[in-house]
Scaffold this motif. Sequence first.
Motif, PDB file in Angstrom:
ATOM      1  N   PHE A 116      13.315 -37.990  15.248  1.00 30.27           N
ATOM      2  CA  PHE A 116      13.105 -36.795  16.064  1.00 30.27           C
ATOM      3  C   PHE A 116      13.690 -37.001  17.455  1.00 30.27           C
ATOM      4  CE2 PHE A 116      10.247 -36.473  12.552  1.00 30.27           C
ATOM      5  CZ  PHE A 116      10.402 -35.140  12.176  1.00 30.27           C
ATOM      6  N   PHE A 117      14.870 -36.393  17.652  1.00 28.42           N
ATOM      7  CA  PHE A 117      15.547 -36.481  18.941  1.00 28.42           C
ATOM      8  C   PHE A 117      14.955 -35.450  19.898  1.00 28.42           C
ATOM      9  CE2 PHE A 117      18.827 -38.285  16.130  1.00 28.42           C
ATOM     10  CZ  PHE A 117      19.214 -39.401  16.861  1.00 28.42           C
ATOM     11  N   CYS A 118      14.806 -35.848  21.136  1.00 29.64           N
ATOM     12  CA  CYS A 118      14.247 -34.957  22.158  1.00 29.64           C
ATOM     13  C   CYS A 118      15.160 -33.760  22.391  1.00 29.64           C
ATOM     14  CB  CYS A 118      14.082 -35.735  23.462  1.00 29.64           C
ATOM     15  SG  CYS A 118      13.582 -34.709  24.850  1.00 29.64           S
ATOM     16  N   GLY A 119      14.581 -32.561  22.336  1.00 32.88           N
ATOM     17  CA  GLY A 119      15.335 -31.339  22.596  1.00 32.88           C
ATOM     18  C   GLY A 119      15.123 -30.817  24.003  1.00 32.88           C
ATOM     19  N   CYS A 120      14.003 -31.209  24.620  1.00 39.01           N
ATOM     20  CA  CYS A 120      13.690 -30.708  25.963  1.00 39.01           C
ATOM     21  C   CYS A 120      14.397 -31.519  27.046  1.00 39.01           C
ATOM     22  CB  CYS A 120      12.182 -30.713  26.193  1.00 39.01           C
ATOM     23  SG  CYS A 120      11.460 -32.349  26.457  1.00 39.01           S
ATOM     24  N   LYS A 121      14.871 -32.712  26.671  1.00 39.44           N
ATOM     25  CA  LYS A 121      15.639 -33.620  27.543  1.00 39.44           C
ATOM     26  C   LYS A 121      14.787 -34.247  28.642  1.00 39.44           C
ATOM     27  CE  LYS A 121      19.032 -32.183  25.026  1.00 39.44           C
ATOM     28  NZ  LYS A 121      19.449 -33.021  23.868  1.00 39.44           N
ATOM     29  N   ASN A 122      13.485 -34.111  28.552  1.00 37.61           N
ATOM     30  CA  ASN A 122      12.594 -34.681  29.570  1.00 37.61           C
ATOM     31  C   ASN A 122      11.806 -35.881  29.054  1.00 37.61           C
ATOM     32  OD1 ASN A 122      12.446 -32.973  32.237  1.00 37.61           O
ATOM     33  ND2 ASN A 122      12.815 -31.547  30.572  1.00 37.61           N
ATOM     34  N   THR A 123      12.122 -36.358  27.865  1.00 35.13           N
ATOM     35  CA  THR A 123      11.406 -37.500  27.319  1.00 35.13           C
ATOM     36  C   THR A 123      11.566 -38.739  28.210  1.00 35.13           C
ATOM     37  OG1 THR A 123      11.213 -38.987  25.423  1.00 35.13           O
ATOM     38  CG2 THR A 123      13.410 -38.144  25.873  1.00 35.13           C
ATOM     39  N   LYS A 124      10.539 -39.590  28.183  1.00 38.24           N
ATOM     40  CA  LYS A 124      10.625 -40.873  28.898  1.00 38.24           C
ATOM     41  C   LYS A 124      11.092 -41.972  27.941  1.00 38.24           C
ATOM     42  CE  LYS A 124       8.547 -39.469  32.807  1.00 38.24           C
ATOM     43  NZ  LYS A 124       8.734 -38.023  32.521  1.00 38.24           N
ATOM     44  N   ASN A 125      11.325 -41.586  26.700  1.00 29.72           N
ATOM     45  CA  ASN A 125      11.717 -42.545  25.663  1.00 29.72           C
ATOM     46  C   ASN A 125      13.036 -42.099  25.031  1.00 29.72           C
ATOM     47  OD1 ASN A 125      11.511 -44.722  23.835  1.00 29.72           O
ATOM     48  ND2 ASN A 125      10.511 -43.420  22.309  1.00 29.72           N
ATOM     49  N   LYS A 126      14.066 -41.916  25.884  1.00 28.67           N
ATOM     50  CA  LYS A 126      15.361 -41.420  25.424  1.00 28.67           C
ATOM     51  C   LYS A 126      15.928 -42.292  24.309  1.00 28.67           C
ATOM     52  CE  LYS A 126      16.390 -39.625  29.965  1.00 28.67           C
ATOM     53  NZ  LYS A 126      17.190 -39.724  31.177  1.00 28.67           N
ATOM     54  N   PRO A 127      16.490 -41.707  23.284  1.00 28.72           N
ATOM     55  CA  PRO A 127      16.724 -40.283  23.100  1.00 28.72           C
ATOM     56  C   PRO A 127      15.666 -39.606  22.232  1.00 28.72           C
ATOM     57  CG  PRO A 127      17.985 -41.482  21.474  1.00 28.72           C
ATOM     58  CD  PRO A 127      17.201 -42.522  22.268  1.00 28.72           C
ATOM     59  N   LEU A 128      14.562 -40.290  22.002  1.00 28.27           N
ATOM     60  CA  LEU A 128      13.578 -39.761  21.056  1.00 28.27           C
ATOM     61  C   LEU A 128      12.486 -38.964  21.751  1.00 28.27           C
ATOM     62  CD1 LEU A 128      13.290 -42.951  18.811  1.00 28.27           C
ATOM     63  CD2 LEU A 128      14.816 -40.980  18.547  1.00 28.27           C
ATOM     64  N   CYS A 129      11.926 -38.028  21.018  1.00 28.10           N
ATOM     65  CA  CYS A 129      10.804 -37.220  21.517  1.00 28.10           C
ATOM     66  C   CYS A 129       9.587 -38.100  21.731  1.00 28.10           C
ATOM     67  CB  CYS A 129      10.492 -36.139  20.479  1.00 28.10           C
ATOM     68  SG  CYS A 129       9.003 -35.206  20.836  1.00 28.10           S
ATOM     69  N   ASP A 130       8.943 -37.953  22.886  1.00 27.41           N
ATOM     70  CA  ASP A 130       7.703 -38.702  23.151  1.00 27.41           C
ATOM     71  C   ASP A 130       6.532 -37.755  23.413  1.00 27.41           C
ATOM     72  OD1 ASP A 130       8.117 -37.699  25.678  1.00 27.41           O
ATOM     73  OD2 ASP A 130       8.005 -39.639  26.705  1.00 27.41           O
ATOM     74  N   GLY A 131       6.732 -36.472  23.126  1.00 24.99           N
ATOM     75  CA  GLY A 131       5.655 -35.502  23.301  1.00 24.99           C
ATOM     76  C   GLY A 131       5.661 -34.795  24.644  1.00 24.99           C
ATOM     77  N   THR A 132       6.533 -35.231  25.571  1.00 25.70           N
ATOM     78  CA  THR A 132       6.595 -34.616  26.902  1.00 25.70           C
ATOM     79  C   THR A 132       6.850 -33.113  26.832  1.00 25.70           C
ATOM     80  OG1 THR A 132       7.361 -36.682  27.911  1.00 25.70           O
ATOM     81  CG2 THR A 132       7.862 -34.660  29.121  1.00 25.70           C
ATOM     82  N   HIS A 133       7.558 -32.661  25.787  1.00 23.79           N
ATOM     83  CA  HIS A 133       7.890 -31.226  25.693  1.00 23.79           C
ATOM     84  C   HIS A 133       6.637 -30.343  25.719  1.00 23.79           C
ATOM     85  CE1 HIS A 133       7.205 -32.413  21.435  1.00 23.79           C
ATOM     86  NE2 HIS A 133       6.628 -31.247  21.384  1.00 23.79           N
ATOM     87  N   SER A 134       5.511 -30.885  25.314  1.00 23.57           N
ATOM     88  CA  SER A 134       4.296 -30.046  25.282  1.00 23.57           C
ATOM     89  C   SER A 134       3.715 -29.839  26.675  1.00 23.57           C
ATOM     90  CB  SER A 134       3.260 -30.674  24.352  1.00 23.57           C
ATOM     91  OG  SER A 134       2.882 -31.937  24.840  1.00 23.57           O
ATOM     92  N   THR A 135       4.254 -30.544  27.683  1.00 19.47           N
ATOM     93  CA  THR A 135       3.760 -30.376  29.051  1.00 19.47           C
ATOM     94  C   THR A 135       4.679 -29.469  29.871  1.00 19.47           C
ATOM     95  OG1 THR A 135       4.993 -32.254  29.980  1.00 19.47           O
ATOM     96  CG2 THR A 135       2.873 -32.742  28.960  1.00 19.47           C
ATOM     97  N   LEU A 136       5.772 -29.006  29.267  1.00 23.18           N
ATOM     98  CA  LEU A 136       6.737 -28.198  30.046  1.00 23.18           C
ATOM     99  C   LEU A 136       6.310 -26.736  30.108  1.00 23.18           C
ATOM    100  CD1 LEU A 136      10.089 -29.655  28.679  1.00 23.18           C
ATOM    101  CD2 LEU A 136       8.889 -30.268  30.776  1.00 23.18           C
TER     102      LEU A 136
END
Length: 79
Positions: A59-79
């Motif tokens: 699962f690659f990050c789509g929001c581009k704000n992850t702290k664990n590039k390039p993978l999703c770390d759940g940060t998108h739910s805080t945007l």
Amino acid sequence: MDKPTVAQTSPYGVDVEEGKTYVWCACGQSQSQPFCDGSHNGTPFTPTNYKAEKTETVFFCGCKNTKNKPLCDGTHSTL
Ligand code: FES
Ligand code: FES
């Protein structure tokens, strides 16, 4: 421009192949998400390489704000 563009507020599930390298778009401007298409030229962003350790769905990050590039770390739910 020092903030990435949010390509989408959820990850991109991609079936990766062991041993292959994938080039994740960090700027959010690529037209071929979640991968880099060179659109970052002229921005402060550079893409991030991801080498698949095994064949699986990643699962690659789509929001581009992850702290664990390039993978999703759940940060998108805080945007
Ligand atoms: Fe976004 Fe290259 S197009 S990092
Ligand atoms: Fe960016 Fe989940 S899509 S952290």
